[in-house]
Design an enzyme around this catalytic site. Structure first.
Site, PDB file in Angstrom:
ATOM      1  N   HIS A 121       3.504  -5.111  -3.301  1.00  0.00           N
ATOM      2  CA  HIS A 121       3.121  -4.344  -4.500  1.00  0.00           C
ATOM      3  C   HIS A 121       2.184  -3.204  -4.125  1.00  0.00           C
ATOM      4  CE1 HIS A 121      -1.018  -6.088  -4.880  1.00  0.00           C
ATOM      5  NE2 HIS A 121      -0.459  -7.169  -4.358  1.00  0.00           N
ATOM      6  N   ASP A 153       0.111  -1.555  -6.516  1.00  0.00           N
ATOM      7  CA  ASP A 153      -1.091  -1.411  -7.342  1.00  0.00           C
ATOM      8  C   ASP A 153      -2.264  -2.124  -6.683  1.00  0.00           C
ATOM      9  OD1 ASP A 153       0.093  -4.005  -7.954  1.00  0.00           O
ATOM     10  OD2 ASP A 153      -1.373  -4.149  -9.592  1.00  0.00           O
ATOM     11  N   ASP A 209      -4.689  -5.221  -0.058  1.00  0.00           N
ATOM     12  CA  ASP A 209      -3.905  -6.017  -1.008  1.00  0.00           C
ATOM     13  C   ASP A 209      -3.311  -5.044  -2.026  1.00  0.00           C
ATOM     14  OD1 ASP A 209      -2.897  -7.941  -2.705  1.00  0.00           O
ATOM     15  OD2 ASP A 209      -4.842  -8.614  -3.439  1.00  0.00           O
ATOM     16  N   GLU A 251       1.287  -5.957  -9.934  1.00  0.00           N
ATOM     17  CA  GLU A 251       1.188  -7.349  -9.503  1.00  0.00           C
ATOM     18  C   GLU A 251      -0.199  -7.915  -9.770  1.00  0.00           C
ATOM     19  OE1 GLU A 251       0.375 -10.670  -6.573  1.00  0.00           O
ATOM     20  OE2 GLU A 251      -0.671  -8.764  -6.911  1.00  0.00           O
ATOM     21  N   GLU A 252      -1.211  -7.068  -9.634  1.00  0.00           N
ATOM     22  CA  GLU A 252      -2.582  -7.545  -9.770  1.00  0.00           C
ATOM     23  C   GLU A 252      -2.932  -7.968 -11.201  1.00  0.00           C
ATOM     24  OE1 GLU A 252      -4.356  -8.346  -7.482  1.00  0.00           O
ATOM     25  OE2 GLU A 252      -3.961  -7.126  -5.707  1.00  0.00           O
ATOM     26  N   ASP A 258       2.081 -10.534   1.416  1.00  0.00           N
ATOM     27  CA  ASP A 258       0.930 -10.412   0.526  1.00  0.00           C
ATOM     28  C   ASP A 258      -0.131 -11.470   0.791  1.00  0.00           C
ATOM     29  OD1 ASP A 258      -0.538  -9.287  -1.534  1.00  0.00           O
ATOM     30  OD2 ASP A 258       0.544 -10.304  -3.134  1.00  0.00           O
ATOM     31  N   HIS A 280     -10.191  -7.448  -3.226  1.00  0.00           N
ATOM     32  CA  HIS A 280     -10.726  -7.147  -4.557  1.00  0.00           C
ATOM     33  C   HIS A 280     -12.214  -6.817  -4.561  1.00  0.00           C
ATOM     34  CE1 HIS A 280      -7.279  -9.557  -6.715  1.00  0.00           C
ATOM     35  NE2 HIS A 280      -6.843  -8.783  -5.728  1.00  0.00           N
TER      36      HIS A 280
END
Length: 417
Positions: free
Chosen positions: A78, A80, A141, A175-176, A198, A384
């Site tokens: 992903h 995003d 990520d 996805e997040e 991932d 994150h």
């Protein structure tokens, strides 16, 4: 390896933060900026059937170069980044030949990435680390995963002597915020199985994840002047606090690991008249997962009964929605797809770390849509947040795993559908 570093940086400097409060797909317009770049890059390296739909889902094909029948496999990531931390104006820092000591991410703000706290750093002494500048997340990520997939496809195209079957590539938005697979067209993708790139550290191979639900609990109250409130005021914030205290002690994210489930209170806003509590429910075991949801309902009924006479109606309402399920149920019947990935790692000198995901991936939802999809490491750590980093060598290893999986799957009669 510089090629991988340059590609990765070209992706992470583009802001692609998603937004859970948006109803569009993708949830933010800025995700299109990287999506369009990826489409052009896939075309430039020689991929075929490159497409992007009206929701920014990207697919592309590397045709088979063997004559015998071979399963079609896929690799998915992903683009995003998480809205949990700032993803704009990312300024990656390169730390060559890491010496195992503290890394000053931002001297002005005294932000330090230290192995005394993040012990995994010591796994990468002597390697090249890519970090943040202490003010944003990095975006490994899952832009590390995208970097690895594009680089592996480019390598296979430039080295046609390496035999492989048909390979499909897919890049997704959002996805997040749990929507990465919502509009993924499994039939169009046309793979027998796929792998999401991932995961975190080198060697991670995952085919189990949480069963997941979200709960929104609304508490009502009655506001009365505090000087004359006895027997009249009902403070919804205090009822919410009572609700939280009814949840099992020791079953929070910070107190659990491995297969242990939890309740996680992540938002609480309110006033005397109304308070809204949001939490997530997680458990690998389906029966325990259902019991956790039942507990929310049980506590809700208990409080409603307590205030029934005074309030005159339900003072608490609970909305519980399932989010995703444990992919293990869908992957075990085709366990050989995990075995292939495990063998690929072993053949290039990586010790597989097979463990459950304490979260979810696009692969979880895709598995339930008919595309079995285990998860493989992408190499990053501390996702994150401002302490996120990725070793360049880990991304290189992930590229090698992708290539080796393609090779193993193409060996005649060795890859079962």
């Amino acid at each position: 390896m510089q090629h991988i570093i340059d590609r990765f940086i070209s992706y992470v400097i583009i802001d692609t933060e998603s937004d859970a409060n948006s109803e569009t797909t993708p949830s933010t317009k800025k995700q299109w900026d990287l999506a369009h770049k990826l489409v052009e890059e896939l075309k430039n390296i020689g991929m075929q059937d490159v497409s992007i739909d009206d929701k920014s889902y990207i697919m592309a094909t590397l045709p088979s170069n063997v004559e015998h029948e071979v399963p079609t496999i896929g690799f998915i990531s992903h683009f995003d980044t998480s809205p949990d931390f700032c993803g704009a104006n990312i300024k990656p820092q390169i730390v060559p030949n890491y010496d195992g000591k503290d890394i000053v991410l931002n001297a002005d703000k005294n932000i330090v990435l230290s192995p005394s706290y993040f012990k995994d750093l010591l796994l990468y002494k002597g390697q090249t680390l890519i970090t943040t500048d202490g003010t944003t997340l990095l975006g490994a990520d899952d832009k590390a995963g995208i970097t690895e997939i594009v680089t592996a496809m480019e390598f296979l195209i430039n080295n046609p002597e390496i035999k492989h079957g048909k390979i499909r590539v897919g890049f997704t938005p959002d996805e997040e915020i749990g929507r990465g697979a919502h509009h993924f067209d499994v039939d169009k993708f046309g793979a027998d199985w796929a792998y999401t790139m991932d995961g975190s550290q080198v060697g991670e191979l995952e085919y189990e994840n949480f069963n997941a639900a979200g709960a929104k609990i609304t508490f009502k109250g009655k506001s009365v002047h505090p000087g004359y409130a006895k027997g009249k005021m009902i403070n919804s914030m205090l009822i919410a606090n009572d609700f939280i205290n009814e949840l099992p002690h020791g079953e929070t994210p910070q107190e659990t690991k491995g297969y242990e489930g939890f309740f996680h209170v992540h938002h609480l806003t309110g006033s005397i008249e109304e308070t809204v509590l949001e939490l997530i429910i997680r458990d690998h075991n389906k029966k325990k997962f259902e019991k956790r949801k039942e507990l929310i309902e049980k506590i809700t009924k208990k409080i409603n009964k307590k205030f029934a006479k005074q309030f005159g109606e339900d003072i608490v309402t609970a909305e519980i929605k399932d989010q995703y399920y444990n992919m293990k149920e869908k992957v075990l019947p085709v366990k050989h797809i995990v075995d292939i990935a495990e063998q690929a790692m072993k053949e290039i000198g990586i010790k597989p770390l097979i463990k459950p995901i304490r979260g979810g991936t696009d692969g979880s939802q895709l598995s339930y849509k008919g595309l079995p999809c285990p998860n493989i490491f992408a190499g990053g750590h501390n996702f994150h947040g401002k302490y996120e980093y990725v070793p360049a060598e880990s991304m290189q290893k992930a590229v090698e795993v992708i290539v080796k999986i393609a090779e193993l799957t193409a060996i005649e009669n060795s890859a079962r559908k």
